[in-house]
Design a protein around this motif. Structure first.
Motif, mmCIF file in Angstrom:
data_model
loop_
_atom_site.group_PDB
_atom_site.id
_atom_site.type_symbol
_atom_site.label_atom_id
_atom_site.label_comp_id
_atom_site.label_asym_id
_atom_site.label_seq_id
_atom_site.Cartn_x
_atom_site.Cartn_y
_atom_site.Cartn_z
ATOM 1 N N PRO A 74 15.151 -1.284 44.298
ATOM 2 C CA PRO A 74 13.719 -0.990 44.312
ATOM 3 C C PRO A 74 12.884 -2.266 44.423
ATOM 4 O O PRO A 74 13.042 -3.194 43.642
ATOM 5 C CB PRO A 74 13.482 -0.309 42.970
ATOM 6 C CG PRO A 74 14.802 0.249 42.581
ATOM 7 C CD PRO A 74 15.818 -0.716 43.123
ATOM 8 N N LEU A 75 12.027 -2.319 45.427
ATOM 9 C CA LEU A 75 11.176 -3.481 45.655
ATOM 10 C C LEU A 75 9.764 -3.244 45.118
ATOM 11 O O LEU A 75 9.041 -4.192 44.858
ATOM 12 C CB LEU A 75 11.114 -3.802 47.149
ATOM 13 C CG LEU A 75 12.463 -4.140 47.790
ATOM 14 C CD1 LEU A 75 12.333 -4.201 49.289
ATOM 15 C CD2 LEU A 75 12.994 -5.446 47.250
ATOM 16 N N SER A 76 9.371 -1.988 44.991
ATOM 17 C CA SER A 76 8.072 -1.633 44.423
ATOM 18 C C SER A 76 8.162 -0.180 43.965
ATOM 19 O O SER A 76 9.247 0.389 43.925
ATOM 20 C CB SER A 76 6.957 -1.816 45.457
ATOM 21 O OG SER A 76 7.069 -0.826 46.456
ATOM 22 N N LYS A 77 7.023 0.408 43.668
ATOM 23 C CA LYS A 77 7.005 1.788 43.171
ATOM 24 C C LYS A 77 7.648 2.763 44.170
ATOM 25 O O LYS A 77 8.377 3.669 43.783
ATOM 26 C CB LYS A 77 5.558 2.207 42.895
ATOM 27 C CG LYS A 77 5.411 3.613 42.388
ATOM 28 C CD LYS A 77 3.955 3.951 42.180
ATOM 29 C CE LYS A 77 3.787 5.419 41.857
ATOM 30 N NZ LYS A 77 2.374 5.778 41.739
ATOM 31 N N LEU A 78 7.409 2.564 45.467
ATOM 32 C CA LEU A 78 7.911 3.485 46.482
ATOM 33 C C LEU A 78 8.953 2.886 47.430
ATOM 34 O O LEU A 78 9.666 3.626 48.097
ATOM 35 C CB LEU A 78 6.739 4.010 47.327
ATOM 36 C CG LEU A 78 5.694 4.838 46.589
ATOM 37 C CD1 LEU A 78 4.514 5.119 47.488
ATOM 38 C CD2 LEU A 78 6.291 6.129 46.065
ATOM 39 N N LYS A 79 9.040 1.567 47.514
ATOM 40 C CA LYS A 79 9.937 0.933 48.493
ATOM 41 C C LYS A 79 11.360 0.791 47.963
ATOM 42 O O LYS A 79 11.596 0.106 46.987
ATOM 43 C CB LYS A 79 9.429 -0.464 48.872
ATOM 44 C CG LYS A 79 8.375 -0.455 49.924
ATOM 45 C CD LYS A 79 8.259 -1.775 50.661
ATOM 46 C CE LYS A 79 7.841 -2.930 49.808
ATOM 47 N NZ LYS A 79 7.470 -4.099 50.622
ATOM 48 N N ARG A 80 12.296 1.462 48.665
ATOM 49 C CA ARG A 80 13.714 1.344 48.332
ATOM 50 C C ARG A 80 14.557 1.087 49.575
ATOM 51 O O ARG A 80 15.769 1.204 49.567
ATOM 52 C CB ARG A 80 14.237 2.636 47.678
ATOM 53 C CG ARG A 80 14.043 2.691 46.173
ATOM 54 C CD ARG A 80 12.811 3.526 45.835
ATOM 55 N NE ARG A 80 12.662 3.681 44.398
ATOM 56 C CZ ARG A 80 11.817 2.988 43.664
ATOM 57 N NH1 ARG A 80 11.046 2.078 44.226
ATOM 58 N NH2 ARG A 80 11.708 3.212 42.378
ATOM 59 N N TRP A 81 13.917 0.754 50.680
ATOM 60 C CA TRP A 81 14.597 0.531 51.950
ATOM 61 C C TRP A 81 14.123 -0.779 52.550
ATOM 62 O O TRP A 81 13.055 -1.283 52.214
ATOM 63 C CB TRP A 81 14.311 1.675 52.920
ATOM 64 C CG TRP A 81 14.847 2.985 52.450
ATOM 65 C CD1 TRP A 81 14.243 3.830 51.558
ATOM 66 C CD2 TRP A 81 16.073 3.601 52.797
ATOM 67 N NE1 TRP A 81 15.029 4.937 51.350
ATOM 68 C CE2 TRP A 81 16.156 4.824 52.106
ATOM 69 C CE3 TRP A 81 17.112 3.237 53.653
ATOM 70 C CZ2 TRP A 81 17.240 5.679 52.231
ATOM 71 C CZ3 TRP A 81 18.189 4.099 53.782
ATOM 72 C CH2 TRP A 81 18.255 5.310 53.073
ATOM 73 N N ARG A 82 14.926 -1.331 53.476
ATOM 74 C CA ARG A 82 14.604 -2.585 54.145
ATOM 75 C C ARG A 82 14.917 -2.416 55.632
ATOM 76 O O ARG A 82 15.924 -1.800 55.997
ATOM 77 C CB ARG A 82 15.493 -3.681 53.543
ATOM 78 C CG ARG A 82 15.342 -5.046 54.124
ATOM 79 C CD ARG A 82 16.108 -6.087 53.298
ATOM 80 N NE ARG A 82 17.440 -5.692 52.873
ATOM 81 C CZ ARG A 82 18.542 -5.900 53.587
ATOM 82 N NH1 ARG A 82 18.482 -6.471 54.759
ATOM 83 N NH2 ARG A 82 19.723 -5.529 53.108
ATOM 84 N N VAL A 83 14.041 -2.944 56.493
ATOM 85 C CA VAL A 83 14.278 -2.878 57.932
ATOM 86 C C VAL A 83 15.408 -3.837 58.263
ATOM 87 O O VAL A 83 15.317 -5.029 58.006
ATOM 88 C CB VAL A 83 13.000 -3.245 58.728
ATOM 89 C CG1 VAL A 83 13.303 -3.315 60.220
ATOM 90 C CG2 VAL A 83 11.889 -2.249 58.454
ATOM 91 N N GLN A 84 16.484 -3.304 58.825
ATOM 92 C CA GLN A 84 17.641 -4.129 59.165
ATOM 93 C C GLN A 84 17.545 -4.630 60.599
ATOM 94 O O GLN A 84 17.831 -5.791 60.864
ATOM 95 C CB GLN A 84 18.935 -3.327 58.983
ATOM 96 C CG GLN A 84 20.178 -4.165 59.124
ATOM 97 C CD GLN A 84 21.434 -3.353 58.926
ATOM 98 O OE1 GLN A 84 21.504 -2.202 59.343
ATOM 99 N NE2 GLN A 84 22.433 -3.937 58.302
ATOM 100 N N ALA A 85 17.124 -3.748 61.513
ATOM 101 C CA ALA A 85 17.052 -4.143 62.927
ATOM 102 C C ALA A 85 16.037 -3.269 63.652
ATOM 103 O O ALA A 85 15.838 -2.111 63.278
ATOM 104 C CB ALA A 85 18.404 -4.026 63.591
ATOM 105 N N ILE A 86 15.424 -3.842 64.687
ATOM 106 C CA ILE A 86 14.565 -3.063 65.564
ATOM 107 C C ILE A 86 15.398 -2.711 66.783
ATOM 108 O O ILE A 86 15.829 -3.596 67.529
ATOM 109 C CB ILE A 86 13.298 -3.864 65.943
ATOM 110 C CG1 ILE A 86 12.502 -4.150 64.677
ATOM 111 C CG2 ILE A 86 12.470 -3.112 66.963
ATOM 112 C CD1 ILE A 86 11.390 -5.147 64.848
ATOM 113 N N LEU A 87 15.671 -1.426 66.964
ATOM 114 C CA LEU A 87 16.579 -0.983 68.016
ATOM 115 C C LEU A 87 15.872 -0.831 69.362
ATOM 116 O O LEU A 87 16.458 -1.081 70.411
ATOM 117 C CB LEU A 87 17.224 0.349 67.624
ATOM 118 C CG LEU A 87 17.954 0.344 66.275
ATOM 119 C CD1 LEU A 87 18.428 1.744 65.943
ATOM 120 C CD2 LEU A 87 19.119 -0.612 66.298
#
Length: 91
Positions: A74-87
C-alpha cells in the motif's frame, strides 16, 4: 517461527493489463481493468470494469495508454498497484 525470505525471493504478485482513464493526479493514474464474466442464468458474457489507482513515478502514462500494472505494498489510502510498463501509446 516464520521462514525468512532472501532479498531475491519474492511472493507471487498479481499483474493486470488495462487502459489509463485519468492522469490528473501527480504520480498517480487511474487504470480501468476489463474482464468478461458469464451471466449465471443467461450464459452470455458480460463486460465488467474495475478502476484501480496505480503509482506512476515518472508521470509517463497518459490517458488512453495501455499499461501493465503490478501489485505492490500500500502506497496510500487507495494505491496498491504500480505501473510496470506502457504497452501501447494512445493515438
Amino acid at each position: 517461527m516464520a521462514k525468512k525470505k532472501s532479498p531475491t525471493q519474492r511472493g507471487y504478485r498479481k499483474v493486470r493489463v488495462g487502459r489509463v482513464v485519468s492522469e490528473k493526479m501527480n504520480k498517480t493514474v487511474v487504470v480501468a481493468i476489463e474482464r468478461f464474466v458469464m451471466h449465471p442464468l443467461y450464459k452470455k458474457y458480460i463486460r465488467r470494469t474495475s478502476k484501480i489507482y496505480a503509482h506512476d513515478e515518472k508521470n509517463d502514462a497518459h490517458e488512453g495508454d495501455l499499461v501493465r500494472v503490478i501489485e505492490t505494498r500500500p502506497l496510500s489510502k487507495l494505491k496498491r498497484w504500480r505501473v510496470q510498463a506502457i504497452l501501447e501509446r494512445a493515438r
